[in-house]
Design an enzyme around this catalytic site. Structure first.
Site, PDB file in Angstrom:
ATOM      1  N   ASP A 139       0.814  -1.213   0.000  1.00  0.00           N
ATOM      2  CA  ASP A 139       0.000   0.000   0.000  1.00  0.00           C
ATOM      3  C   ASP A 139       0.853   1.272   0.000  1.00  0.00           C
ATOM      4  OD1 ASP A 139      -3.156   0.488   0.693  1.00  0.00           O
ATOM      5  OD2 ASP A 139      -1.906   2.109   1.450  1.00  0.00           O
ATOM      6  N   ALA A 167      -4.521   2.233  -0.985  1.00  0.00           N
ATOM      7  CA  ALA A 167      -4.352   1.483  -2.227  1.00  0.00           C
ATOM      8  C   ALA A 167      -5.054   0.133  -2.158  1.00  0.00           C
ATOM      9  CB  ALA A 167      -2.868   1.308  -2.540  1.00  0.00           C
ATOM     10  N   ASP A 168      -4.886  -0.571  -1.049  1.00  0.00           N
ATOM     11  CA  ASP A 168      -5.500  -1.890  -0.917  1.00  0.00           C
ATOM     12  C   ASP A 168      -7.025  -1.825  -1.018  1.00  0.00           C
ATOM     13  OD1 ASP A 168      -3.067  -3.085  -0.577  1.00  0.00           O
ATOM     14  OD2 ASP A 168      -3.254  -3.409   1.565  1.00  0.00           O
ATOM     15  N   ILE A 169      -7.624  -0.903  -0.270  1.00  0.00           N
ATOM     16  CA  ILE A 169      -9.085  -0.857  -0.175  1.00  0.00           C
ATOM     17  C   ILE A 169      -9.692  -0.006  -1.279  1.00  0.00           C
ATOM     18  CG2 ILE A 169     -11.030  -0.171   1.279  1.00  0.00           C
ATOM     19  CD1 ILE A 169      -9.287  -0.843   3.722  1.00  0.00           C
TER      20      ILE A 169
END
Length: 361
Positions: A139, A167-169
């Site tokens: 992330d 970034a991940d979510i």
């Protein structure tokens, strides 16, 4: 309760850790049957701290309501099993590096050959193509490479890490769900599935909207902490209160700014924040330091000026507003242990019952 919108949809989930599992959790919440395929012994998140009665809390939160199968994808038997499952599935979600599924004989081409109606979604950091496609990342590095982190990362002697996995979510999970739903809608018209390339880095540019506008208009992006929404304005900042608390100010519009100035009794000479922003910031900070955060709370609420104390997570969990809205009513189960379920942005109209077990429950 009426049927949930994704009842009858089957999802094969090859993903691990956060982006893919959160995406498939949202699909499961809306009624999809999610079959989580893990390597022998289980995926890494099962063993991450924190743990409750020996069970991984994060794994239980992210994988409730899913079925679970362990397969060694390197074996012919496992490959045949996956192809068998794919023939009756609607969606596949995977987040291996580009080329991994192809080496296993289970890439989008192979799976969609078995089932042309299949929606195949790949989630990676950099996408399926481009010079960085094979690079490792997380992330923080995705935000760093796209210029997003440079907009507000603190100073060299006091760097600040973002408190969320943007970034991940927001770059992985949410775009995956959006595009999967769009692909299923398109399939209703065409009868054909599709392949989706979700790159977490790509979405980071969307979150740099205000900075990008300045780059286009002025030829230069704002510096670290210098933009309207990153601390460059007295109207949108964090201020220290008289105790260890903090006050979040988001009084962007003039009516809110005027209300804030009245509420904190800011000297008249400092209220034109465009004349000398630094002086106004110092003046607002001085006023907030005259009271504790809890003392400011009722005054700011009465002023209705988009300003409030910064709550801890413990305080937020007991906030009457969030409690009344039922955000914490649902529970996840890991074995026999009950815990608050992760709150998801799925309308209550589309959700199932209160308690759902994790795959090993």
């Amino acid at each position: 309760m009426t049927d949930r919108p994704l009842e009858g949809i089957t999802v094969l989930d090859f993903s691990t850790l956060l982006p893919g599992p959160l995406a498939t959790l949202m699909l499961a919440e809306a009624g999809a049957r999610v079959i989580k395929i893990e390597r022998p012994g289980g995926e890494d998140m099962r063993f991450f701290a924190p743990r409750l009665s020996g069970k991984g809390v994060l794994y239980a939160m992210l994988n409730r309501g899913k079925e679970r199968i362990e397969l060694d994808l390197k074996t012919p038997a496992a490959r045949n099993r996956v192809l068998e499952l794919a023939r009756s599935a609607d969606v596949v979600v995977e987040q291996f590096r580009p080329g991994v599924m192809a080496r296993l004989g289970l890439d989008a081409a192979a799976l969609r050959s078995a089932n042309p109606r299949l929606v195949h979604c790949s989630i990676t950091g950099f996408g399926q193509s481009g010079p960085r496609a094979g690079e490792a990342g997380h992330d923080l590095t995705y935000m760093a490479l796209t210029g997003l982190l440079a907009l507000s990362c603190g100073s060299a002697d006091a760097p600040v890490l973002p408190p969320v996995q943007v970034a991940d979510i927001a770059g992985g999970s949410f775009p995956a769900v959006i595009n999967i739903l769009l692909a299923l809608l398109q399939r209703q018209r065409t009868g054909q599935g599709t392949s989706l390339d979700i790159a977490m880095c790509d979405a980071m540019f969307t979150f740099a909207l205000f900075a990008q506008a300045q780059l286009v208009a002025r030829g230069k992006a704002p510096g670290n902490g210098a933009d309207l929404l990153t601390g460059g304005s007295p109207r949108y900042r964090l201020y220290a209160a008289g105790d260890s608390g903090m006050i979040a100010v988001g009084a962007l519009e003039d009516k809110f700014w005027r209300a804030l100035c009245e509420a904190i009794d800011l000297p008249e000479a400092l209220r034109d924040d465009r004349a000398d922003p630094a002086a106004t910031i110092a003046g607002v900070g001085a006023r907030f330091r005259t009271r504790c955060a809890d003392d400011w709370a009722p005054l700011l609420a009465a002023a209705d000026c988009c300003a409030c104390p910064v709550a801890t997570l413990e305080q937020a969990f007991t906030d009457p507003h969030f409690v009344e809205r039922g955000l914490f009513d649902r529970v996840a189960l890991a074995g026999e242990v009950e815990m608050p379920a992760l709150s998801l942005p799925i309308s209550p109209a589309f959700r199932g019952g209160r308690s759902v077990a994790s795959p090993d429950g």
